[in-house]
Each structure stands twice: as structure tokens, then as C-alpha cells.
Design a protein around this motif. Sequence first.
Motif: not given
Length: 250
Positions: A20, A23, A70, A73, A76
Motif C-alpha cells: 500500500l 499507492m 479505486e 487500488m 494493489v
Amino acid sequence: YVDDYVDLSRQQRQLLQGQLGPMLQWHREEELEKYLDLLDQVEMDLAAGVSAAQVRHWADEIIAAVERIEENMVSVALEFGATLSDEQLAEFMDSVWEEHREYEEEFSSRTDEEYIEENADNLEEFMERFTGRLNDVQEAILLDAAESLRRFDAVWLEDHEKWLNTLGPLLERKPGWEDAVREAYANRARQRSPRYTELLEYNMDVVSQAMANVLNSLNAKQRKHLDDEIEDLRSLVLRLLKEQDPAEAG
């Protein structure tokens, strides 16, 4: 959040936290300034009296920001998903289907009167978060909006079920599954039914008009509450901007 859907080991939690990092750094560098710009725009709009179109613009900007998060993500999730066992992915899909069935039971059992009451309560709670206590006239504006909304729960459930039916087979992780998930996610909004889009647009316009009406009726105490909330949000964003990247701090 992930742990709500699948049991993770301590090592997996640490791995996800590390994945994470980039990001979160992207979010700090690319997104937070946009939030400050939006807060500035909101303040400018409020100073001259607010239109429904302006409120809708704020909402569209927030939705766009969520969609950008989003999209990032997904990468990820795919990177982390590749490290999960088949059993964990099956547990994940079981969890999201269980959640869907709970939504289905909750939404489908509501009467029209209950639907109106819940939406009115939600609108009031949201507005009072920024304005403080609403008066009777302002509450009546939101109740009138709730009564004007068209029921959206059935088409939302249909769309959510369609997405889960698309996602499930892809998580069998056959060759090329990562690209297939990215493509399915990118196409999700474009493949929604015309009815979904029609109801969403109509309801967004109704809510935007109601919020504009309430904002234009604020008394001095409510306006100060709103100004303070905006300033608190700005302070939070500025504090996040000044935080040092954990990787650099290490």
C-alpha cells in the motif's frame, strides 16, 4: 478492511501494508492538492449562494476522486491477491456473497415508507455533520427530497450481483487473470443498465437541489459551523501533505 473478508496471517498483513505504500504516496502527491482546490471551490460557491448545479459539481468531483483511488487500488489488490491461497480466495468470495445476501435481505424487505424515512434520516445526518442542527423548514426540504427519490436499491443489487458473477470466475487465477480483472473493472460502469444510470442521475439531481436549498437557508450559527468544518477539512489535508513518506523517514 481486507481482514473483514478473509483471515490473513501476520506476514500477509505486513506484506499488504508494504504494497500500500506506493499507492498512499501517489495519493499524497497527486490527490490531496485536488481536495484543497475543491474546498476552495466550495467556499467560493457558498459565498454567492449555491445552485443545484454547483452542488452536483462538488459531488461529481468527489465521485471522480473515489474512482481514481479505486483504479489504483485494483493494482494493489491484484498484486496482493496473487499471494493468497486458493482457500483464502474462496473465503473472500464467500464473504462478499454473504454480504450481498445481507444487503438483499435488508433492501428488499423495506417498504416504500421505510425507504423514504431512511433516506430522509441519511440526508439529515449528512447535512448536520456540516451545518449542525437543522430547523423544521430545512428538515422538511430534505423529507420532500426523500419522498421524490425513485427507488434505486433493486437496480443496485442487480448491478452488484452481476459484478460478483463476473469477478468470481476470474479469481480462479487462470493465465492472464490480472489483465482480465482490470478489463472487467474498467468496463463495469460502461456495462451498467440504462435504468441504473437513469435512476442514479435523477436521484442525484433531486438531492443536489435539496442540499442547495438547505445551504441557502442557513442561519449565522449554521454557517459558522459549516465554515469551521471546511476549515477542519483543509487543516487535515494540509497536515497529510506535510507528513513525511514513511520510506524516506526510515
